[in-house]
Write a protein that holds these residues in place. Structure first.
Motif, PDB file in Angstrom:
ATOM      1  N   VAL A   6       0.853  -1.177   0.000  1.00 45.49           N
ATOM      2  CA  VAL A   6       0.000   0.000   0.000  1.00 45.49           C
ATOM      3  C   VAL A   6       0.892   1.231   0.000  1.00 45.49           C
ATOM      4  O   VAL A   6       1.902   1.288   0.709  1.00 45.49           O
ATOM      5  CB  VAL A   6      -0.912   0.018   1.256  1.00 45.49           C
ATOM      6  N   ASN A   7       0.523   2.237  -0.799  1.00 42.53           N
ATOM      7  CA  ASN A   7       1.193   3.541  -0.767  1.00 42.53           C
ATOM      8  C   ASN A   7       0.514   4.391   0.289  1.00 42.53           C
ATOM      9  O   ASN A   7      -0.712   4.553   0.259  1.00 42.53           O
ATOM     10  CB  ASN A   7       1.089   4.253  -2.117  1.00 42.53           C
ATOM     11  N   VAL A   8       1.316   4.904   1.250  1.00 41.41           N
ATOM     12  CA  VAL A   8       0.768   5.743   2.314  1.00 41.41           C
ATOM     13  C   VAL A   8       1.623   6.984   2.460  1.00 41.41           C
ATOM     14  O   VAL A   8       2.785   7.031   2.027  1.00 41.41           O
ATOM     15  CB  VAL A   8       0.710   4.975   3.654  1.00 41.41           C
ATOM     16  N   ILE A  17       4.275   0.385   1.976  1.00 38.81           N
ATOM     17  CA  ILE A  17       4.303  -0.552   3.118  1.00 38.81           C
ATOM     18  C   ILE A  17       3.669  -1.855   2.657  1.00 38.81           C
ATOM     19  O   ILE A  17       2.603  -1.874   2.029  1.00 38.81           O
ATOM     20  CB  ILE A  17       3.541   0.012   4.336  1.00 38.81           C
ATOM     21  N   ALA A  18       4.332  -2.962   2.972  1.00 36.02           N
ATOM     22  CA  ALA A  18       3.833  -4.295   2.608  1.00 36.02           C
ATOM     23  C   ALA A  18       3.591  -5.068   3.905  1.00 36.02           C
ATOM     24  O   ALA A  18       4.293  -4.902   4.884  1.00 36.02           O
ATOM     25  CB  ALA A  18       4.843  -5.015   1.739  1.00 36.02           C
ATOM     26  N   GLY A  19       2.571  -5.913   3.887  1.00 35.41           N
ATOM     27  CA  GLY A  19       2.269  -6.722   5.069  1.00 35.41           C
ATOM     28  C   GLY A  19       1.273  -7.820   4.778  1.00 35.41           C
ATOM     29  O   GLY A  19       0.668  -7.859   3.707  1.00 35.41           O
ATOM     30  N   ASP A  20       1.126  -8.709   5.745  1.00 38.93           N
ATOM     31  CA  ASP A  20       0.187  -9.829   5.601  1.00 38.93           C
ATOM     32  C   ASP A  20      -1.208  -9.481   6.121  1.00 38.93           C
ATOM     33  O   ASP A  20      -2.056 -10.354   6.246  1.00 38.93           O
ATOM     34  CB  ASP A  20       0.709 -11.056   6.376  1.00 38.93           C
ATOM     35  N   VAL A  21      -1.427  -8.231   6.441  1.00 44.12           N
ATOM     36  CA  VAL A  21      -2.746  -7.811   6.928  1.00 44.12           C
ATOM     37  C   VAL A  21      -3.495  -7.145   5.791  1.00 44.12           C
ATOM     38  O   VAL A  21      -2.888  -6.739   4.793  1.00 44.12           O
ATOM     39  CB  VAL A  21      -2.597  -6.841   8.132  1.00 44.12           C
ATOM     40  N   PRO A  22      -4.812  -7.001   5.902  1.00 43.86           N
ATOM     41  CA  PRO A  22      -5.571  -6.351   4.831  1.00 43.86           C
ATOM     42  C   PRO A  22      -5.080  -4.918   4.585  1.00 43.86           C
ATOM     43  O   PRO A  22      -4.588  -4.250   5.481  1.00 43.86           O
ATOM     44  CB  PRO A  22      -7.015  -6.359   5.342  1.00 43.86           C
ATOM     45  N   LYS A  23      -5.235  -4.467   3.342  1.00 41.85           N
ATOM     46  CA  LYS A  23      -4.782  -3.128   2.938  1.00 41.85           C
ATOM     47  C   LYS A  23      -5.415  -2.048   3.821  1.00 41.85           C
ATOM     48  O   LYS A  23      -4.761  -1.072   4.184  1.00 41.85           O
ATOM     49  CB  LYS A  23      -5.121  -2.871   1.472  1.00 41.85           C
ATOM     50  N   GLU A  24      -6.703  -2.210   4.153  1.00 42.07           N
ATOM     51  CA  GLU A  24      -7.399  -1.221   4.975  1.00 42.07           C
ATOM     52  C   GLU A  24      -6.726  -1.060   6.325  1.00 42.07           C
ATOM     53  O   GLU A  24      -6.619   0.053   6.856  1.00 42.07           O
ATOM     54  CB  GLU A  24      -8.875  -1.626   5.189  1.00 42.07           C
ATOM     55  N   ASP A  25      -6.236  -2.180   6.899  1.00 45.19           N
ATOM     56  CA  ASP A  25      -5.548  -2.120   8.195  1.00 45.19           C
ATOM     57  C   ASP A  25      -4.222  -1.368   8.056  1.00 45.19           C
ATOM     58  O   ASP A  25      -3.870  -0.543   8.911  1.00 45.19           O
ATOM     59  CB  ASP A  25      -5.300  -3.533   8.750  1.00 45.19           C
ATOM     60  N   ILE A  26      -3.477  -1.633   6.970  1.00 46.53           N
ATOM     61  CA  ILE A  26      -2.194  -0.942   6.756  1.00 46.53           C
ATOM     62  C   ILE A  26      -2.437   0.553   6.649  1.00 46.53           C
ATOM     63  O   ILE A  26      -1.734   1.365   7.257  1.00 46.53           O
ATOM     64  CB  ILE A  26      -1.474  -1.497   5.505  1.00 46.53           C
ATOM     65  N   VAL A  27      -3.454   0.957   5.895  1.00 42.95           N
ATOM     66  CA  VAL A  27      -3.793   2.372   5.742  1.00 42.95           C
ATOM     67  C   VAL A  27      -4.145   2.968   7.100  1.00 42.95           C
ATOM     68  O   VAL A  27      -3.716   4.077   7.442  1.00 42.95           O
ATOM     69  CB  VAL A  27      -4.940   2.548   4.721  1.00 42.95           C
ATOM     70  N   GLN A  28      -4.902   2.244   7.889  1.00 41.79           N
ATOM     71  CA  GLN A  28      -5.309   2.729   9.216  1.00 41.79           C
ATOM     72  C   GLN A  28      -4.089   2.892  10.131  1.00 41.79           C
ATOM     73  O   GLN A  28      -3.972   3.888  10.837  1.00 41.79           O
ATOM     74  CB  GLN A  28      -6.328   1.753   9.830  1.00 41.79           C
ATOM     75  N   TYR A  29      -3.174   1.927  10.119  1.00 46.23           N
ATOM     76  CA  TYR A  29      -1.965   2.016  10.963  1.00 46.23           C
ATOM     77  C   TYR A  29      -1.131   3.227  10.561  1.00 46.23           C
ATOM     78  O   TYR A  29      -0.645   3.989  11.400  1.00 46.23           O
ATOM     79  CB  TYR A  29      -1.113   0.758  10.848  1.00 46.23           C
ATOM     80  N   ALA A  30      -0.931   3.430   9.233  1.00 41.36           N
ATOM     81  CA  ALA A  30      -0.134   4.561   8.733  1.00 41.36           C
ATOM     82  C   ALA A  30      -0.788   5.879   9.117  1.00 41.36           C
ATOM     83  O   ALA A  30      -0.106   6.835   9.518  1.00 41.36           O
ATOM     84  CB  ALA A  30       0.039   4.453   7.225  1.00 41.36           C
ATOM     85  N   ALA A  31      -2.127   5.958   9.032  1.00 44.06           N
ATOM     86  CA  ALA A  31      -2.848   7.178   9.400  1.00 44.06           C
ATOM     87  C   ALA A  31      -2.657   7.470  10.887  1.00 44.06           C
ATOM     88  O   ALA A  31      -2.517   8.632  11.284  1.00 44.06           O
ATOM     89  CB  ALA A  31      -4.325   7.043   9.052  1.00 44.06           C
ATOM     90  N   HIS A  32      -2.607   6.432  11.691  1.00 45.54           N
ATOM     91  CA  HIS A  32      -2.415   6.613  13.136  1.00 45.54           C
ATOM     92  C   HIS A  32      -1.009   7.174  13.418  1.00 45.54           C
ATOM     93  O   HIS A  32      -0.850   8.113  14.205  1.00 45.54           O
ATOM     94  CB  HIS A  32      -2.629   5.276  13.873  1.00 45.54           C
TER      95      HIS A  32
END
Length: 189
Positions: A6-8, A17-32
């Motif tokens: 995901v681009n954040v 950022i790449a990960g084994d979690v859903p894209k929405e979760d990665i976006v949420q973590y980056a926003a936090h």
């Protein structure tokens, strides 16, 4: 699960950022992380904090939040374990109550059966008492009837005896008179 990329944008910089979690979760973590960095930058602006210092402070802040969340989770686990223990205790009390109620119900049924048996026996005894009273009344009537006959017979015998006694007295008086007359007539007997 697949590796998601995901681009954040965090604190004005773009990252992949790449990960084994859903894209929405990665976006949420980056926003936090972005939000925390902006909060710290606003607070530390007068101190002239560098982006690297802001990132470190944000990491420490997020780590502190995570530690608090872990601590809260542990407390929730402890409370959950206590609740499960309490629930198990209440289930045990419920089972004991059901058992006690079942025993009470059985005892009550036994008492009801015993009461019914005693009532039946009482009715039988009442019937026997009524029968015996009727027999006693009948016997009393027979005895009174027999007594009346005996009394009548005794009265009749008494009258006969009185009459015989009276006749004997009369005869005795006549004999006395005759004896007196004989004594007076001859002077001797």
């Amino acid at each position: 699960m697949e590796n998601n990329k995901v681009n954040v944008k965090i604190y004005g910089q773009e990252y992949i950022i790449a990960g084994d979690v859903p894209k929405e979760d990665i976006v949420q973590y980056a926003a936090h992380v972005d939000m925390k960095m902006h909060e710290i930058a606003d607070a530390a602006r007068s101190a002239g904090a560098s982006p690297q210092n802001v990132a470190i402070l944000a990491a420490v802040n997020i780590s502190s939040e995570q530690a608090q969340i872990v601590k809260n989770m542990e407390e929730l686990k402890r409370l959950n374990a206590q609740l499960e223990k309490d629930a198990q205790h209440y289930v045990q009390l419920w089972d004991e109550s059901k058992k006690s109620f079942s025993e009470y119900k059985e005892e009550t049924q036994a008492i009801v059966l015993q009461k019914d048996d005693l009532l039946r026996q009482l009715q039988e005894k009442d019937a026997e008492i009524a029968r015996l009273q009727a027999e006693a009344e009948e016997s009393k009537a027979q005895i009174q009837s027999g007594m009346e006959d005996v009394i009548n017979e005794v009265e009749s015998k008494c009258k006969e005896l009185e009459n015989s006694f009276f006749d004997l007295q009369m005869e005795n008086l006549q004999l006395k008179k005759e004896l007196d007359r004989l004594k007076n007539g001859t002077g001797q007997f």
